[in-house]
Design an enzyme around this catalytic site. Sequence first.
Site, PDB file in Angstrom:
ATOM      1  N   ARG A 119       7.695 -19.721   2.679  1.00 36.01           N
ATOM      2  CA  ARG A 119       7.941 -21.732   3.360  1.00 36.01           C
ATOM      3  C   ARG A 119       7.082 -21.546   3.852  1.00 36.01           C
ATOM      4  NH1 ARG A 119      13.099 -23.048   4.305  1.00 36.01           N
ATOM      5  NH2 ARG A 119      12.928 -23.997   6.089  1.00 36.01           N
TER       6      ARG A 119
ATOM      7  N   ARG B 253      -3.253 -20.621   5.750  1.00 35.26           N
ATOM      8  CA  ARG B 253      -4.130 -21.966   5.576  1.00 35.26           C
ATOM      9  C   ARG B 253      -6.274 -21.332   5.633  1.00 35.26           C
ATOM     10  NH1 ARG B 253      -1.433 -26.346   8.066  1.00 35.26           N
ATOM     11  NH2 ARG B 253      -0.298 -27.313   6.783  1.00 35.26           N
TER      12      ARG B 253
ATOM     13  N   ARG C  54      23.850 -15.887   8.820  1.00 39.98           N
ATOM     14  CA  ARG C  54      23.684 -16.313  10.110  1.00 39.98           C
ATOM     15  C   ARG C  54      23.772 -17.204  11.040  1.00 39.98           C
ATOM     16  NH1 ARG C  54      22.192 -11.981  12.783  1.00 39.98           N
ATOM     17  NH2 ARG C  54      20.488 -11.313  14.035  1.00 39.98           N
TER      18      ARG C  54
ATOM     19  N   ARG D 266      13.072 -19.070  19.854  1.00 36.36           N
ATOM     20  CA  ARG D 266      12.322 -20.128  20.655  1.00 36.36           C
ATOM     21  C   ARG D 266      12.435 -20.933  21.440  1.00 36.36           C
ATOM     22  NH1 ARG D 266      12.787 -22.744  13.101  1.00 36.36           N
ATOM     23  NH2 ARG D 266      14.529 -22.843  13.661  1.00 36.36           N
TER      24      ARG D 266
ATOM     25  N   GLU E 211      16.967 -21.086  21.276  1.00 30.70           N
ATOM     26  CA  GLU E 211      17.637 -20.679  19.877  1.00 30.70           C
ATOM     27  C   GLU E 211      17.391 -19.012  19.864  1.00 30.70           C
ATOM     28  OE1 GLU E 211      16.294 -22.911  17.102  1.00 30.70           O
ATOM     29  OE2 GLU E 211      16.787 -21.207  15.542  1.00 30.70           O
TER      30      GLU E 211
ATOM     31  N   TYR F 289      19.202 -22.418   1.067  1.00 31.70           N
ATOM     32  CA  TYR F 289      18.079 -22.746   2.743  1.00 31.70           C
ATOM     33  C   TYR F 289      18.146 -23.820   2.379  1.00 31.70           C
ATOM     34  CZ  TYR F 289      14.890 -20.782   6.647  1.00 31.70           C
ATOM     35  OH  TYR F 289      14.713 -20.650   7.487  1.00 31.70           O
TER      36      TYR F 289
ATOM     37  N   ASP G 243      16.037 -27.626   3.518  1.00 27.20           N
ATOM     38  CA  ASP G 243      15.716 -28.274   4.443  1.00 27.20           C
ATOM     39  C   ASP G 243      16.478 -29.973   4.380  1.00 27.20           C
ATOM     40  OD1 ASP G 243      14.628 -26.826   6.189  1.00 27.20           O
ATOM     41  OD2 ASP G 243      12.495 -26.699   4.869  1.00 27.20           O
TER      42      ASP G 243
END
Length: 367
Positions: free
Chosen positions: A171, A175, A248, A279, A299, A347, A349
């Site tokens: 995901r 770069r 999860r 995070r 989290e 999963y 978005d």
Amino acid sequence: MKYDYLIVGSGLFGSIFAYEATKRNKKCLVIDKRSHIGGNIYTKEVEGIQVHEYGAHIFHTSNQEVWDYINQFATFNRYTNSPIARYGNEIYNMPFNMNTFNKMWGVITPQEAKAKIEAQIQEAGITEPKNLEEQAISLVGQDIYEKLVKGYTQKQWGKPCTELPPFIIKRLPVRFTYDNNYFNDLYQGIPIGGYTQIIEKMLSGSEVRLNCDFFEHRETLTKEADKIVFTGMIDQYYDYCYGTLEYRSLRFETEVLDMDNYQGNAVVNYNEYEVPYTRIIEHKHFEFGTQPKTVITREYPVTWKAGMEPYYPMNDEKNNTLYQKYLRLAAEENNVIFGGRLGLYQYFDMHHVIAKALECVKKELID
Ligand code: FAD
Ligand code: UDP
């Protein structure tokens, strides 16, 4: 029958379906077991700041139809997600890019970074990555895997990287430019005024019942409508007849702090295994807030048990195979449509969910 559709779940999928159905003169009853609408994209204003109650939600897509669709309901700001990864007191830029490689190894050019990664792949002897560990090493090398992937991923998913599927890490962009944008998509932003107003607009033509669990009133609810759009857990819908799918869960700990700027960035990842949260998000930075106070959320990943919120489906081979069995049952249904992250056990978005909902609308209400 009082309603054309009973929509179980007022998240993004259920709300888009309700909006499109009421536009076509269908009568919809939307129920949700939570005390509010919006599912996981729900936002609430605290100290003048839009708080993402269920973790950071950054909208991004390259799908023009999806972007135009969501822009009917809100104006998006120019927020670009550029998380910081913290390992001890070392700070790295995410996603993996020349800034990350420079900080890790001191390399300056893309050629130097590629050579470094290639040498680490050779050393690890990976040719065909079979799991998340091998996939991560073959993308960014051993050093970055050890500091920025291993601990975070093990915390997030509760399993060692060697037991997780490679797709999870794919995901993230890798770069060889100095570009800290987390996403490659054409469009990105946060809706000005939060996500809840989007859902309110979508549900304005429907009847909504909150604090209403489908399974507590299954018989009576089913009799109230011709068809059901179900966005809860598909295995629960079938009474776990083939066994339980794994999820999860997460625990969110939110604090209002009497300071204007806690961490200088919307998202800071904590990549060591020993830190129990993955995070910290500081909500005001999603909207360039200048309020005197700030709101942060830690989290914590949690092992899912019945009764907890199933935030992430665990899309490994074992669970996907089990899901296929439920899917075969779903395919036999004439009056039940499954949708969303939990109904389709994927999963997704937000942009995926919108695309799936529009596909469903087309099939059910247009074609
Ligand atoms: P949900 O939002 O889960 O809605 C389902 C609804 O159904 C819930 O409100 C639930 O209470 C209700 N429900 C379930 N069972 C029952 C029942 N038995 N009876 C009544 N009601 C029921 N996506 C992005 O694009 N960008 C991001 O940055 C991003 N970050 C994320 C961060 C986290 C921590 C999480 C968990 C998800 C993130 N996502 C992100 C994904 C995004 O949240 C989902 O794609 C989207 O919210 C899914 O919408 P949905 O309608 O499928 O499901
Ligand atoms: N990941 C990681 N280190 C990070 C951030 C992410 O190893 O600092 C891995 C982790 O396995 C995670 C996956 O990349 O589950 C996808 O990350 P993303 O931020 O897309 O996860 P989400 O926002 O969906 O939780």
